[in-house]
Motif scaffolding. Structure first.
Motif, PDB file in Angstrom:
ATOM      1  N   ARG A   1       0.566  -1.330  -0.074  1.00 52.81           N
ATOM      2  CA  ARG A   1      -0.066   0.177  -0.077  1.00 52.81           C
ATOM      3  C   ARG A   1       0.768   1.240   0.119  1.00 52.81           C
ATOM      4  NH1 ARG A   1      -5.166   1.584   1.004  1.00 52.81           N
ATOM      5  NH2 ARG A   1      -5.629  -0.471   1.725  1.00 52.81           N
ATOM      6  N   LEU A   2       0.836   2.234  -1.163  1.00 52.27           N
ATOM      7  CA  LEU A   2       1.584   3.082  -1.248  1.00 52.27           C
ATOM      8  C   LEU A   2       0.686   4.261  -1.350  1.00 52.27           C
ATOM      9  CD1 LEU A   2       4.028   5.252  -1.860  1.00 52.27           C
ATOM     10  CD2 LEU A   2       3.693   4.296  -4.169  1.00 52.27           C
ATOM     11  N   GLU A   3       0.721   5.216  -0.016  1.00 52.90           N
ATOM     12  CA  GLU A   3      -0.090   6.410  -0.239  1.00 52.90           C
ATOM     13  C   GLU A   3       0.786   7.709  -0.546  1.00 52.90           C
ATOM     14  OE1 GLU A   3      -3.365   4.736   2.976  1.00 52.90           O
ATOM     15  OE2 GLU A   3      -2.060   6.066   3.581  1.00 52.90           O
ATOM     16  N   ILE A   4       0.085   8.614  -1.305  1.00 52.05           N
ATOM     17  CA  ILE A   4       0.620   9.843  -1.632  1.00 52.05           C
ATOM     18  C   ILE A   4      -0.339  10.769  -0.914  1.00 52.05           C
ATOM     19  CG2 ILE A   4       1.297  11.629  -3.232  1.00 52.05           C
ATOM     20  CD1 ILE A   4       1.221   8.021  -4.095  1.00 52.05           C
ATOM     21  N   ALA A   5      -0.153  11.327   0.240  1.00 53.58           N
ATOM     22  CA  ALA A   5      -1.032  12.526   0.951  1.00 53.58           C
ATOM     23  C   ALA A   5      -0.574  13.565   0.796  1.00 53.58           C
ATOM     24  CB  ALA A   5      -1.098  11.735   2.450  1.00 53.58           C
ATOM     25  N   ASP A   6      -1.450  14.628   0.641  1.00 51.19           N
ATOM     26  CA  ASP A   6      -1.191  16.113   0.586  1.00 51.19           C
ATOM     27  C   ASP A   6      -2.285  17.060   1.215  1.00 51.19           C
ATOM     28  OD1 ASP A   6      -2.854  17.563  -1.540  1.00 51.19           O
ATOM     29  OD2 ASP A   6      -2.394  15.694  -2.473  1.00 51.19           O
ATOM     30  N   ASP A   7      -1.812  18.181   1.425  1.00 49.52           N
ATOM     31  CA  ASP A   7      -2.759  19.087   1.859  1.00 49.52           C
ATOM     32  C   ASP A   7      -3.225  20.062   1.056  1.00 49.52           C
ATOM     33  OD1 ASP A   7      -0.306  20.572   1.849  1.00 49.52           O
ATOM     34  OD2 ASP A   7      -0.378  21.111   3.958  1.00 49.52           O
ATOM     35  N   GLY A   8      -3.041  20.101  -0.040  1.00 42.35           N
ATOM     36  CA  GLY A   8      -3.334  21.068  -1.211  1.00 42.35           C
ATOM     37  C   GLY A   8      -5.172  21.134  -1.430  1.00 42.35           C
ATOM     38  N   CYS A   9      -5.511  21.702  -2.443  1.00 41.07           N
ATOM     39  CA  CYS A   9      -6.859  22.283  -2.635  1.00 41.07           C
ATOM     40  C   CYS A   9      -7.927  21.150  -2.734  1.00 41.07           C
ATOM     41  CB  CYS A   9      -7.052  23.249  -3.752  1.00 41.07           C
ATOM     42  SG  CYS A   9      -6.574  22.669  -5.313  1.00 41.07           S
ATOM     43  N   GLY A  10      -7.280  19.871  -2.981  1.00 44.82           N
ATOM     44  CA  GLY A  10      -8.244  18.793  -3.075  1.00 44.82           C
ATOM     45  C   GLY A  10      -8.832  18.625  -4.599  1.00 44.82           C
ATOM     46  N   VAL A  11      -9.506  17.382  -4.828  1.00 42.77           N
ATOM     47  CA  VAL A  11      -9.872  17.136  -6.133  1.00 42.77           C
ATOM     48  C   VAL A  11     -11.177  17.846  -6.330  1.00 42.77           C
ATOM     49  CG1 VAL A  11     -10.852  15.376  -7.775  1.00 42.77           C
ATOM     50  CG2 VAL A  11      -8.821  15.030  -6.383  1.00 42.77           C
TER      51      VAL A  11
END
Length: 162
Positions: free
Chosen positions: A83-93
């Motif tokens: 399980r590879l997760e790329i998490a971010d705090d950007g504006c979202g989809v």
């Protein structure tokens, strides 16, 4: 393929593109074994996801790896998976793109080509895996789930819901 070596390549690309504007974090599971895969294709897929996060205004991006046991990918139950997760705090989809996000030529940016996510999903499929996401403004996580090895569980051996 050592997945962490591929991820380090992606982080170097991200550092070159974003500089100090983005904080890149690693949360790696050191128990993940090497597995058969195309390092260049996986690097490209993850880079597309990280670049999207940068372009979505993320200030923090985390690459997280975990091993999962007895996981279902599509219709197949696998004894071991990454399980590879790329998490971010950007504006979202954007909500209007959610239904068509992985289709080619779909982009939330005027200057975007709309090919990055379609390619990332194709690479996941080439590796018998899946690419999914969950998103809200300020928190988006793309999850790449890939089988490790050929260990599949036959239907009669599969755990049953009780």
């Amino acid at each position: 393929l050592n997945i962490h070596a591929a991820l380090e390549r992606v982080l170097r690309l991200a550092e070159n593109e974003a500089g100090w504007a983005v904080r890149l974090q690693r949360d790696y599971d050191p128990s993940i074994p090497e597995f058969d895969g195309d390092a260049d294709r996986l690097t490209q897929a993850v880079w597309n996801l990280v670049r999207n996060a940068i372009q979505a205004g993320a200030g923090n991006i985390t690459l997280r790896t975990r091993v999962e046991h007895g996981v279902r990918i599509a219709e197949q139950l696998h004894t071991l998976a990454l399980r590879l997760e790329i998490a971010d705090d950007g504006c979202g989809v954007p909500e209007e793109l959610a239904e068509h996000l992985f289709l080619p030529l779909v982009s939330g940016r005027a200057e975007g080509t709309g090919l990055g996510l379609a390619l990332a999903q194709q690479v996941a499929r080439e590796h018998r895996g899946t690419l999914t996401y969950r998103s809200r403004p300020g928190h988006t996580v793309f999850t790449l789930l890939l089988p490790i090895g050929n260990g599949t569980v036959a239907a009669e051996e599969a755990p049953r819901d009780v």
